[in-house]
Design a protein around this motif. Sequence first.
Motif, short mmCIF file in Angstrom:
data_model
loop_
_atom_site.label_atom_id
_atom_site.label_comp_id
_atom_site.label_asym_id
_atom_site.label_seq_id
_atom_site.Cartn_x
_atom_site.Cartn_y
_atom_site.Cartn_z
N ASP A 4 33.60 20.48 42.97
CA ASP A 4 33.64 20.41 44.42
C ASP A 4 33.02 19.10 44.88
N VAL A 10 30.59 18.29 46.86
CA VAL A 10 29.13 18.22 46.89
C VAL A 10 28.57 17.99 45.49
N VAL A 23 26.27 20.80 53.34
CA VAL A 23 25.85 20.81 51.94
C VAL A 23 25.05 22.07 51.63
N TYR A 24 24.12 22.43 52.52
CA TYR A 24 23.31 23.63 52.30
C TYR A 24 24.15 24.90 52.33
N HIS A 25 25.29 24.85 52.98
CA HIS A 25 26.18 26.01 53.00
C HIS A 25 26.69 26.30 51.59
N HIS A 26 26.89 25.25 50.79
CA HIS A 26 27.42 25.42 49.44
C HIS A 26 26.32 25.56 48.39
N TYR A 27 25.21 24.86 48.57
CA TYR A 27 24.11 24.87 47.60
C TYR A 27 22.79 25.01 48.35
N ARG A 28 22.00 26.00 47.95
CA ARG A 28 20.78 26.29 48.72
C ARG A 28 19.69 25.24 48.54
#
Length: 292
Positions: A105, A107, A139-144
Amino acid sequence: MIGSARQVGRAIRDARSGRGISLRELASRIEVSAATVSAIENGKTRVDVERLHAIAAALDTEVAELLERLEGPGGGEVSVIPVVSSPPVDRDGRSWRMFGPVRLDPVLRAAIEDFVEKGYHGSTMRSIALRARMSVPGVYHHYRSKQHLLVACLDVTMNELFVRVTAAREEGDDPVARVAFMVEALALFHMYRRKLALIGASEMRSFEPANRRRISALRNDLQHLIDDEIAEGVRRGVFSVDSPRHAGRAISTMCTSLSQWYRESGPAGPEQIARDYARFALGLLGSGARDS
């Protein structure tokens, strides 16, 4: 339907390594061979319900908790199981020698570039977002967290290494051939996937403890695949090395170092270098040169 054989295998491997249990130890606990566990974890063998319960009990967990890993990361400890396709198969069936683009992906792809350029500690979620042309919240939506991104990089790396090295091993018909092919596969990966390999070589210190233990366990399992073939070669008398375990580590280190010096503009291509490294490895093991 609990998931594909490959998905279930990854979940089992992730749970096992997260508990610091070796592949051999799990095999002993469920009374099967290490080769059977390896086949399960690499999606070569489908797991029936009875065996799944046995594996869960051996890992001191429940089947439901084990299968939650199919749905992705959760909880405090990072547990990422990225989707990485098996390498494509060429006309001769030598899929492990072929390297196309990795499906990542945006990100994660941006994070890899940022980690290689700046190092893990020099990168930020903001710099990764800029490189991915996304907002920071996106970005935080995909990776915490940045730690999740680092774990994802190593999971991609280890998943592909297991697929390729296992395929290379299966192509050989004796320990000499199997070691040569496995070394060739390792060497090719560290040149064709140089950026991922660089992160793996330089950022182990950046993992949180639980994640470091899990990745280290996976690395040990990969090393054991090579060690087992060396030990078998010594048993059969085709390898004469006095310190087989030290030789195995030296061979692996030789391959991992490729990511640090190999350049596409160099005089030799990956295939030639990989064949040379296979020959070097066999020489170290005392088997003499082997024609490529």
